[in-house]
Write a protein that holds these residues in place. Structure first.
Motif, short mmCIF file in Angstrom:
data_model
loop_
_atom_site.label_atom_id
_atom_site.label_comp_id
_atom_site.label_asym_id
_atom_site.label_seq_id
_atom_site.Cartn_x
_atom_site.Cartn_y
_atom_site.Cartn_z
N SER A 157 -7.99 12.36 3.57
CA SER A 157 -6.91 11.44 3.87
C SER A 157 -5.74 12.21 4.46
CB SER A 157 -6.47 10.70 2.61
OG SER A 157 -5.29 9.95 2.82
N ALA A 213 -9.23 -0.43 -2.70
CA ALA A 213 -8.64 0.86 -3.05
C ALA A 213 -8.34 0.86 -4.54
CB ALA A 213 -7.36 1.11 -2.25
N LYS A 241 -4.81 7.66 -5.43
CA LYS A 241 -5.87 6.83 -4.84
C LYS A 241 -7.21 7.53 -5.00
CE LYS A 241 -5.35 4.75 -0.79
NZ LYS A 241 -5.28 4.55 0.68
N GLU A 290 0.83 -1.21 0.00
CA GLU A 290 0.00 0.00 0.00
C GLU A 290 0.85 1.25 0.00
OE1 GLU A 290 -3.98 1.78 2.21
OE2 GLU A 290 -2.93 0.05 3.08
N ASP A 340 -11.68 4.24 -1.82
CA ASP A 340 -11.12 3.58 -0.63
C ASP A 340 -12.31 3.17 0.21
OD1 ASP A 340 -9.57 2.58 1.36
OD2 ASP A 340 -8.43 4.41 1.71
N ARG A 355 -11.06 -4.36 2.09
CA ARG A 355 -10.99 -2.96 1.67
C ARG A 355 -10.54 -2.87 0.23
NH1 ARG A 355 -6.95 1.15 2.36
NH2 ARG A 355 -5.68 -0.33 3.56
#
Length: 794
Positions: free
Chosen positions: A587, A509, A497, A488, A500, A507
């Motif tokens: 984020s 992404a 990204k 990641e 998400d 998860r």
């Protein structure tokens, strides 16, 4: 004298007795409907994918694979036989668990009959047995694993059968039933070959038999004044030395049948992959009670663990009999093991399933404390049904009730180009289930070994991603597979990204690699709170043009003006002309791998972001804004405000129609209102999209997102022509608002046939009813009631 024919009184009385027998049949029918309803609707997850892959192997190969795993091969052997008839698809594999779940209901009923302290009336089923069977029939914990292609329902059936046989053997030691003896041996052998936790259940049964062996003998029934007091239940004859010897020989026969696998079992238990979690007794009991009631599903009631007091009352009620003590030991054995071994994590809570029938048997025993057995029977039954009625609808409709590999595969199939896309599986255990749903996009599983090799992992990732513009990363069990998060971290540094999203414990992404983006230096560089400067922005040709379901790309070049001890987050928002947030990405910088606390003054940090444009977003011109914030103190000031404009964004009409199943709707409706169809919606307190169950109080703003769909042919709608500018009315409490379905810049005249369009509304809640009502063209629909504050939240 003429004879008058009449139905004999005894016949009428017999019919009144026999109609009670309908109740067990109705409970069994209900259990069957709940277990087979939408049996293959939810996705297979990683462990189920492993089950599917093992069925391709020979019997010996299954044993070899199980010897290297943490489960014995018994379940896989039985399932292989089963799927020879049903097939190896999701329904065929899960139907085995559904049937074993039905048998658990039957065995629980028989256990309740043996346990009933009052003794069932002649010709009538036991009230205790009915309540216990109903609880198991509708329990969300039972239903969840009755619809999963894993061994846990078979393990539960083995446990329940073992204790049924145990109670029969304790009840009639002088004339051991061959069926009970065979049942005990078969259940014990099946349980040992199914799961390594079963020895704990077997130990609880053995301790229960020893307690019964030392229990004082009750007086023979023919002696005067020998009738047991009310509540004593059926008498258990005194167990003698020879009975203990027989029981020991029976367990020896069980051990003999398991002897070939015993060395493997000991070796696997010594290498059990567990990181102990220490909990206080109170926390452990509360967590156990919650799981036994609702399983791994969402608990809508914070007070629900208090229901755990009922089994305690039932245990107190049953303490006067060896049979009752056996059920108590059955319940406590797995809880004690989990507490002692520190297994109170999400991965191990399913072990409590073996004690679920014991939980409901003791819960059913508790109603005898309530005033009137009929009232107690009704109260306990209604309570169990109420829990199921609240929890189960969301389970059946939630695509993320299990790790949603199926939904992710459909999403990739609908949006990805196999020539330019790549799927990264960040845990080797995902490969089998992904092979089941394979959408035809190249796949790489990283890391390829445990512990992972840093250089090998990143070199392989770089080579596989070199010519790919879109990367779909599926993160699962990363603490074990990639504890340093090398995969990641590399993706966060080298790509943008966008999506998400958690899909159960999985998860997803989505990263974009557009190549080199043109960067524009900022002169002068805006300063965020005299702490951080934005020295450059990297974007495609302005204004950016994207379609719904795609990602808007923004690269940010930061420089710290001083060292910081605060974690700041980046938020990028797409606003419409009414300044409503259409899309948003929040984020920490570089996907969380470069928090602001690690920045050095003068260091340039390249921070790539992708903003997912939701499916159904109306075409038009939008604006992208940028802000830095800390969750408790709010946004940092910049340019005299709390945000700055990054640029404009043009959203073009969608090229492909998105599958409805992929739309992120909290409530799925699929209801026609006038000429359009309301597919579904989300509703929550403004700013609480991450916690939609947050209570709504007077004065709060409530945010609604609706997904509308145009008819297949807009020129052939009923009741006249397709309206050029259709509106809807939304009422909440005392407030009412009329709005266009999408926006004033995208009236219904511009919609295409079958198009899905997303619309938003923010409505203040001033009080009154929390049930919103939406109406289109005189057609009304009452929506789900918004959550309110309970007395302990005020």
């Amino acid at each position: 004298m003429s004879r008058v024919q009449s139905t004999p009184v005894t016949a009428r009385h017999s019919w009144r007795q026999q109609w009670w027998l309908l109740f067990p049949l109705l409970i069994l029918l209900l259990a069957g409907v709940l277990r087979f309803y939408r049996l293959d609707a939810s996705s297979l997850w990683s462990d189920e994918g492993n089950t599917w892959a093992l069925l391709d192997r020979t019997w010996g190969q299954i044993a070899q694979a199980a010897a290297a795993d943490i489960h014995p091969p018994g379940y896989y052997w039985l399932l292989k036989l089963w799927t020879l008839v049903t097939g190896r698809d999701a329904w065929g594999m899960r139907s085995f668990s559904a049937v074993t779940g039905l048998l658990v209901v039957c065995i629980t009923y028989r256990l309740g009959w043996l346990l009933d302290q009052h003794g069932p009336a002649k010709g009538k089923p036991s009230a205790l047995a009915l309540v216990a069977a109903l609880g198991v029939a509708v329990a969300p914990f039972q239903l969840y694993y009755s619809q999963e292609a894993r061994m846990y329902m078979l393990l539960t059936l083995a446990s329940a059968s073992l204790f049924w046989a145990l109670l029969v053997l304790m009840n009639d030691p002088e004339c051991w039933s061959w069926l009970a003896t065979l049942g005990y041996w078969g259940a014990a052998v099946a349980g040992l070959w199914t799961h390594y936790i079963f020895p704990v259940v077997l130990a609880a049964a053995s301790v229960a038999y020893l307690i019964a062996w030392g229990w004082p003998a009750e007086p023979p029934a023919h002696q005067p004044n020998s009738a047991p007091a009310r509540g004593a239940g059926p008498r258990f004859a005194h167990l003698r030395w020879r009975h203990l010897l027989y029981f020991g020989l029976l367990n020896g026969a069980v051990l003999l049948a398991y002897w070939p696998w015993l060395p493997t079992a000991i070796e696997r238990l010594r290498q059990w992959p567990s990181a102990p979690v220490t909990l206080a007794w109170s926390a452990a009991l509360i967590q156990s009670a919650t799981v036994l009631l609702v399983g791994p599903l969402h608990n809508p009631w914070p007070w629900l663990p208090l229901v755990g007091l009922l089994p305690l009352l039932g245990a107190w009620r049953q303490r006067v009999r060896p049979a009752g003590i056996a059920i108590v030991l059955w319940l406590l054995a797995p809880i004690g093991l989990m507490f002692g071994a520190g297994l109170f994590t999400d991965a191990f809570m399913k072990f409590l399933l073996v004690a679920s029938p014991a939980w409901w048997l003791l819960t059913a025993s508790a109603f005898s404390y309530l005033p009137g057995r009929r009232f107690g029977l009704a109260a306990t039954s209604v309570g169990a049904a109420l829990i199921a009625a609240v929890v189960l609808p969301s389970y059946y409709t939630d695509p993320a009730a299990r790790d949603n590999y199926a939904g992710i595969a459909r999403y990739i199939e609908a949006t990805a180009d196999p020539a330019t896309a790549l799927v990264v599986l960040d845990a080797p255990g995902q490969q089998e289930v992904w092979r089941y749903y394979d959408p035809g996009v190249p796949v790489v599983a990283l890391p390829q070994q445990r512990p992972p090799d840093h250089d090998q992992t990143l070199e392989l990732l770089a080579s596989q991603a070199a010519d790919r513009t879109t990367i779909f990363a599926l993160f699962w069990a990363t603490n074990e597979a990639d504890p340093e998060q090398w995969v990641e971290g590399w993706l966060n540094q080298h790509a943008f990204k966008g999506v998400d999203s958690w899909q159960g414990n999985l998860r997803l992404a989505v990263y974009s690699q557009p190549g080199a983006l043109p960067c524009q230096p900022m002169a002068p560089a805006p300063s965020f709170g005299d702490l951080i400067q934005l020295v450059g922005i990297c974007q495609p040709a302005l204004p950016q043009q994207v379609t719904p379901g795609a990602v808007a790309l923004v690269g940010l070049q930061w420089q710290a003006l001083q060292a910081m001890t605060t974690h700041y987050k980046v938020t990028l928002q797409v606003l419409d002309t009414a300044q409503q947030v259409i899309a948003q990405r929040d984020s920490e910088p570089v996907g969380g791998s470069a928090p602001t606390t690690t920045w050095q003054p003068g260091q340039t940090v390249l921070d790539n972001h992708g903003i997912l444009i939701p499916f159904g977003t109306p075409p038009g011109r939008y604006q992208i804004i940028l802000a830095l914030y800390e969750e408790t103190t709010g946004r940092l000031p910049v340019d005299g405000g709390d945000h700055m404009v990054v640029g404009d964004l043009i959203i073009s009409p969608a090229q492909n129609r998105v599958p409805v199943a992929l739309l992120p709707m909290q409530h799925r409706v699929n209801r026609q209102l006038g000429p359009v169809t309301l597919l579904g919606y989300t509703a929550h307190r403004q700013g609480m999209a991450h916690a939609p169950e947050a209570p709504v109080r007077p004065g709060d703003q409530v945010e609604f997102t609706f997904y509308w769909q145009a008819p297949p042919a807009v020129d052939e709608v009923s009741n006249g022509a397709w309206p050029p500018d259709l509106h809807y009315t939304l009422q909440l409490g005392e407030t009412q608002l009329t709005l266009p379905l999408a926006s004033s810049h995208y009236p219904t005249a511009a919609w295409q046939a079958g198009e899905i369009v997303r619309g938003k509304a923010i409505l203040p809640y001033a009080g009154g009813s929390r049930t919103p009502v939406v109406s289109v063209d005189q057609a009304k629909l009452r929506l789900a009631t918004l959550p309110g504050a309970t007395w302990w939240q005020w």
